[in-house]
Each structure stands twice: as structure tokens, then as C-alpha cells.
Scaffold this active site. Structure first.
Site, mmCIF file in Angstrom:
data_model
loop_
_atom_site.group_PDB
_atom_site.id
_atom_site.type_symbol
_atom_site.label_atom_id
_atom_site.label_comp_id
_atom_site.label_asym_id
_atom_site.label_seq_id
_atom_site.Cartn_x
_atom_site.Cartn_y
_atom_site.Cartn_z
ATOM 1 N N HIS A 234 -4.768 -4.155 0.532
ATOM 2 C CA HIS A 234 -3.383 -3.745 0.800
ATOM 3 C C HIS A 234 -3.127 -2.282 0.439
ATOM 4 O O HIS A 234 -2.182 -1.685 0.918
ATOM 5 C CB HIS A 234 -2.373 -4.688 0.134
ATOM 6 N N ASP B 11 -11.512 -6.955 -9.355
ATOM 7 C CA ASP B 11 -10.143 -7.086 -8.827
ATOM 8 C C ASP B 11 -9.630 -5.760 -8.262
ATOM 9 O O ASP B 11 -8.880 -5.761 -7.292
ATOM 10 C CB ASP B 11 -9.224 -7.556 -9.973
ATOM 11 N N HIS C 245 -9.782 -1.489 -4.144
ATOM 12 C CA HIS C 245 -8.754 -0.455 -4.046
ATOM 13 C C HIS C 245 -9.252 0.932 -4.492
ATOM 14 O O HIS C 245 -9.047 1.924 -3.809
ATOM 15 C CB HIS C 245 -7.525 -0.804 -4.893
HETATM 16 C C1 BG6 Z 1 -4.080 -6.722 -6.382
HETATM 17 C C2 BG6 Z 1 -4.700 -7.211 -7.651
HETATM 18 O O1 BG6 Z 1 -5.054 -6.569 -5.388
HETATM 19 O O2 BG6 Z 1 -3.437 -5.468 -6.607
HETATM 20 C C3 BG6 Z 1 -3.643 -7.336 -8.751
HETATM 21 O O3 BG6 Z 1 -5.296 -8.487 -7.437
HETATM 22 C C4 BG6 Z 1 -2.895 -6.023 -8.899
HETATM 23 O O4 BG6 Z 1 -4.248 -7.711 -9.980
HETATM 24 C C5 BG6 Z 1 -2.390 -5.523 -7.557
HETATM 25 O O5 BG6 Z 1 -1.816 -6.252 -9.791
HETATM 26 C C6 BG6 Z 1 -1.801 -4.136 -7.675
HETATM 27 O O6 BG6 Z 1 -1.178 -3.788 -6.475
HETATM 28 P P1 BG6 Z 1 0.071 -2.803 -6.422
HETATM 29 O O7 BG6 Z 1 0.377 -2.686 -4.973
HETATM 30 O O8 BG6 Z 1 1.164 -3.440 -7.221
HETATM 31 O O9 BG6 Z 1 -0.387 -1.511 -7.042
#
Ligand code: BG6
Length: 493
Positions: free
Chosen positions: A181, A238, A243
Site C-alpha cells: 500500500h 512486516d 515498504h
Molecule cells: C502495514 C503493516 O503493512 O503497514 C503494519 O503490516 C503497519 O504493521 C502499516 O502499521 C503502516 O502503514 P501506514 O500506512 O500507517 O504507514
């Protein structure tokens, strides 16, 4: 048929089938994103949402669940009742046990024949990905359909390969949408615009001018009721494997020939394949693992990771990782990339800091020779911004230099609402745009790179270093940078 471009409404009918329809992700992200797309007029009038889960509900009781559980997660202004009602009309619910292939004929009946594109969104645990795909194939629902795979896609290189192999026997690569995402975030899109829409930075974006790069994704949240899942996962799997390495690949990639999905993904892949492997002693030198203890976040006392529900007693799962990474290619050889992510840290910040080299000779005193005087800080969240730090002369007599900033706050410059990452990604899946999804070879390269670290931690029995909640992680993370004559941005005076 040409695909509609990014914000163009796509009015071809579709069926969006959401496995895991009563789950956390459906509740917090997917259904709110579909609602926002509906509200903004970006969904085809003939677009249907079919939620699938094991819970024995009918559509009207599921809709009551949606009213109660999904509404609170809808971002932005107050919900308009009539828009909400028309959104509900798109939704149907099918109760089925996704591990029982026989039950899938029910889904096939609900979908009927020839009602436009079919999207199967698997917001379930990865263990169900393959059984669901096989069952869909057995009832003839896969041809021309798209499948969306949520992270985590497997637990390590072997398990992710096993899933990709099995799914790849049913769907072609161009039918498979692997979600990260972060790639849907407006700010991450902006990185591409900043790098490849301007000539200004490109000549400086290389080893001759860049001293080091920092990528931080810090969270204040803890494991938020996901202790069970998180304890078997940890921050490396994770956050870093996906990311952070995706952000790194966008920062370090060569300019793509076009914004076509494969042109961008080919360049990201080259970076992932050029990551210098960390092996043996280098892992001890270049990677810091941490785990949060009790502490306070904004004056609220929070418990230790150990005390979170679902976490095993004596767990050694890391909630923090900092790493020094190198990209072994002509552009970046020798430039350290410092990556850091953690839960229960002192702030919620995602940012990239590009530290440029100081001047080679200073006629203006030692301050101009100080590392970090020239830096570009790209804040991804919250409050997306770009800050260019430089030196200027203090007014008055003499020639005393002082740090100054050129700031661009995106929400002040652009009045338009920002599109949530999930909304953008779901619209892309519906329209068949693959550029913001991870290709199999990228995912494999990322797993391949983290694999020796995972293995080393397991075989060496490495223990995470403790840090108090509400701090920036273990002291060793600062020491890692100090060894390279630099510090994390917030440690600057
Ligand atoms: C997710 C993780 O992919 O991304 C979570 O599994 C994390 O642990 C989250 O909290 C963070 O996403 P964002 O968009 O809030 O920075």
C-alpha cells in the site's frame, strides 16, 4: 481497449469479490476506500461488491455489520446518508468456507455469467491464497479475472515462491496484483514526480554528490490487537522486506523509459538486485534489532511488547530494525542508505533524507564543511512536504553562516483532497493498471536479500535490544550512524 488514465472514472461494469469480508483490513481499509471511490463518482454504476467470509450471515445482517464497523473508518467529511445508502446497494454477502472448494459454486451462482470484469481480492491469511485460487479455477471463475494478493505474501523466500508458483499456474502474471500500500500513497507517487519531472535534482542524485540517504518509517502505534500475527512476523518481514525496500528502490532507480508498469518495475528490480548482500559479521555490524518495552507515547503510558495480547512469553520478535544498506552500481557505490522502522517510537513519521556532500573547500569557515548542511528532506507522512536545507549568511556585519530551509507543504499548495492509498490502488486494479503493484521478480529479489538476515538471527539466537516506548529506538541505532560520521535527522541540533 485503452485503459482509463489515473483519475478518469472507469464506467465499465465489474464485480469486486472481497474474501475476508468481515476482517480487519476489509473494515479499516478496503470497504472505506470503496466507499470513498463511490462517493467521488469513480466507480461504474454497474460495479458490484461481493463480500465473502465464513461467518454465517445474510446480506442484510452483513450490511448492519458494515454500518457499525466500517463507517468509523471512513476518512474525510461527514457521511452523506443518501450516498451511504447507494453504496450499500452495491454490496452482497456470500457465506462460505474458503478452504472448501465445493462451496464455490455458490459464489459462481451469485456472480452469474458475463457481468463484466471480476476482481478477487484476497484479504485473508496467505495460507488461503492457493486454496481460493484453485477453487475459483474449479468453478471456471479465473479466466479474464484479476486476483489481488495482500501482504504478507508468504513468510520467507521459499513460502512466497510456493504461493507464487501455485497462483502462477492459475493466473498469468498480468492478472496478479500484489499490494504494497505504500506504492499507493500520494507522497510516494510524488517521489517519482520529484525525481523524473525535474531536471534540477538528477545531476546531484548520485555518489559524487550524495553522502548518505536515510529512510525512516516510524510509528507510534504498537501491535494494535494483531499480536498473534505480528509475533510470527516482526518488523523485518512486516515493513522492511516490502515498504522500505520499495521506497529505497524508487529513490535509487534509474529514470524509466516511460511510466508503463514494466518500465518502472524493471528499474526497481535492478536496484533490488544490486543491493549488497549482508552476510555473517556484516549483519552484526549493519543491522540493529529492537523490541519495545513499557514507556509513554504523548503522555499516555503504554505496555511492553511482551505484555501485548497474542505475544508469546519471552518472544524475541523485533519491533524495530535499523540497517545500513548499499546499492552496488555505478550511481550509488559507496553511498550508505540507512533504513529504519519501528513501532512505539517517539513520533509517526515517514521520511526520506538525502544528505549532500559539503563543499570541497570552504572560504567561509568550518560550518560550510559540516556534513548535512545541504539536505533534501522528503516527508511522506504526516503532512507531506519537501524541505531543502542550505546555508545562508546571517544578516549584519561579518560572514556568519546559518542553516535555512526552503519549504514546500503540499496541503498548502494544493487545495484538492488527497486520495487514500487503498482508494488509488483499488481503482487501479479495477481499471487494470499494474504499475503500482509488485511484480513477482521484485518480490523475490526483496525476499532473497532479507533471507540471510532472517537466517542469521535464527541461527545466532540474536536477541532484540530493548528500547522504551516513546523513544527513537535502541541506542545502537544511533551508534550505527555515528560510525559513519552522521546521525538520524532528529538527532541534529
Ligand atoms: C502495514 C503493516 O503493512 O503497514 C503494519 O503490516 C503497519 O504493521 C502499516 O502499521 C503502516 O502503514 P501506514 O500506512 O500507517 O504507514
Amino acid at each position: 481497449m485503452t485503459k482509463p488514465s489515473s483519475r478518469e472514472p472507469d464506467h465499465r461494469p465489474f464485480a469486486f469479490v472481497l474474501f475476508g469480508g468481515t476482517g480487519d483490513l476489509a473494515m479499516r481499509k478496503i470497504l472505506p476506500a470503496l466507499y470513498a471511490a463511490h462517493r467521488d463518482g469513480l466507480l461504474a454504476p454497474d460495479g458490484r461488491i461481493v463480500s465473502v467470509a465464513q461467518t454465517a450471515l445474510d446480506t442484510s445482517s452483513y450490511l448492519r455489520w458494515v454500518d457499525e464497523h466500517v463507517k468509523p473508518y471512513i476518512p474525510g467529511t461527514a457521511i452523506d446518508d443518501s450516498v451511504w445508502r447507494s453504496f450499500r446497494e452495491r454490496i452482497a454477502y456470500v457465506a462460505l468456507d474458503a478452504s472448501q472448494p465445493d462451496a464455490f459454486s455458490l459464489l459462481s451462482d451469485t456472480l452469474g455469467a458475463g457481468r463484466g470484469r471480476r476482481i478477487f481480492y484476497l484479504a485473508t491469511g496467505p495460507a488461503l491464497f492457493v486454496p481460493i485460487c484453485r477453487a475459483l479455477a474449479s468453478v471456471g471463475l479465473t479466466e479474464g479475472s484479476r486476483v489481488v494478493l495482500e501482504k504478507p505474501l508468504g513468510y520467507d523466500l521459499d513460502s512466497s515462491n510456493a504461493i507464487n508458483d501455485a497462483v502462477g499456474q492459475i493466473f498469468n502474471e498480468d492478472q496478479i496484483y500484489r499490494i504494497d500500500h505504500y506504492l499507493g500513497k500520494e507522497a510516494v507517487q510524488n517521489l517519482l514526480a520529484l525525481r523524473f519531472g525535474n531536471s534540477l535534482f538528477e545531476p546531484l542524485w548520485r555518489r559524487e554528490w550524495v553522502e548518505s540517504i536515510q529512510i525512516t518509517v516510524a510509528e507510534e502505534l504498537g501491535v494494535e490487537g494483531r499480536g498473534n500475527f505480528y509475533d510470527q512476523t516482526g518488523a523485518l518481514r512486516d515493513m522492511v522486506q516490502n515498504h522500505l525496500l520499495q521506497l529505497l528502490s524508487i529513490i535509487a532507480m534509474e529514470p524509466p523509459q516511460s511510466m508503463e508498469a514494466d518500465a518502472v518495475r524493471d528499474e526497481k528490480l535492478r536496484v533490488l538486485r544490486a543491493l549488497k548482500p549482508l552476510l555473517g559479521e556484516e549483519i552484526r555490524q549493519s543491522v540493529v534489532r529492537g523490541q519495545y518495552h513499557a514507556g509513554a507515547i504523548k503522555d499516555t503510558t503504554v505496555c511492553a511488547y511482551h505484555a501485548e495480547s497474542g505475544v508469546r512469553q519471552g518472544s524475541t520478535t523485533e519491533t524495530f530494525v535499523a540497517l545500513k544498506v548499499e546499492v552496488e552500481n555505478w550511481r550509488w557505490a559507496g553511498v550508505p542508505f540507512f533504513l529504519r522502522t519501528g513501532k512505539r517510537l517517539a513520533g509517526r513519521i515517514a521520511e526520506i533524507v538525502v544528505n549532500f556532500k559539503p563543499v570541497p573547500h570552504s572560504a567561509l569557515g568550518a560550518v560550510a564543511l559540516r556534513p548535512g548542511s545541504n539536505r533534501l528532506t522528503i516527508r511522506l507522512q504526516p503532512n507531506e512536504s519537501i524541505r531543502l536545507s542550505a546555508l545562508a549568511k546571517q544578516p549584519g556585519m561579518g560572514m556568519t553562516l546559518q542553516g535555512v530551509h526552503l519549504d514546500l507543504a503540499f496541503d498548502q499548495f494544493f487545495q484538492q483532497d488527497r486520495m487514500e492509498a487503498y482508494q488509488r490502488l483499488l481503482l487501479d486494479v479495477i481499471a487494470g493498471r499494474l504499475a503500482l503493484f509488485v511484480r513477482r521478480d521484485e518480490q523475490e529479489a526483496a525476499w532473497r536479500w532479507v533471507a540471510p538476515i532472517i537466517e542469521d538471527w535464527a541461527t545466532q539466537g540474536s536477541l532484540p535490544k530493548p528500547y522504551a516506548s516513546g523513544t527513537w529506538g535502541p541506542a545502537a541505532a544511533s551508534a550505527l550512524l555515528a560510525r559513519h560520521n552522521t546521525c538520524w535527522q532528529e538527532e541534529e541540533n
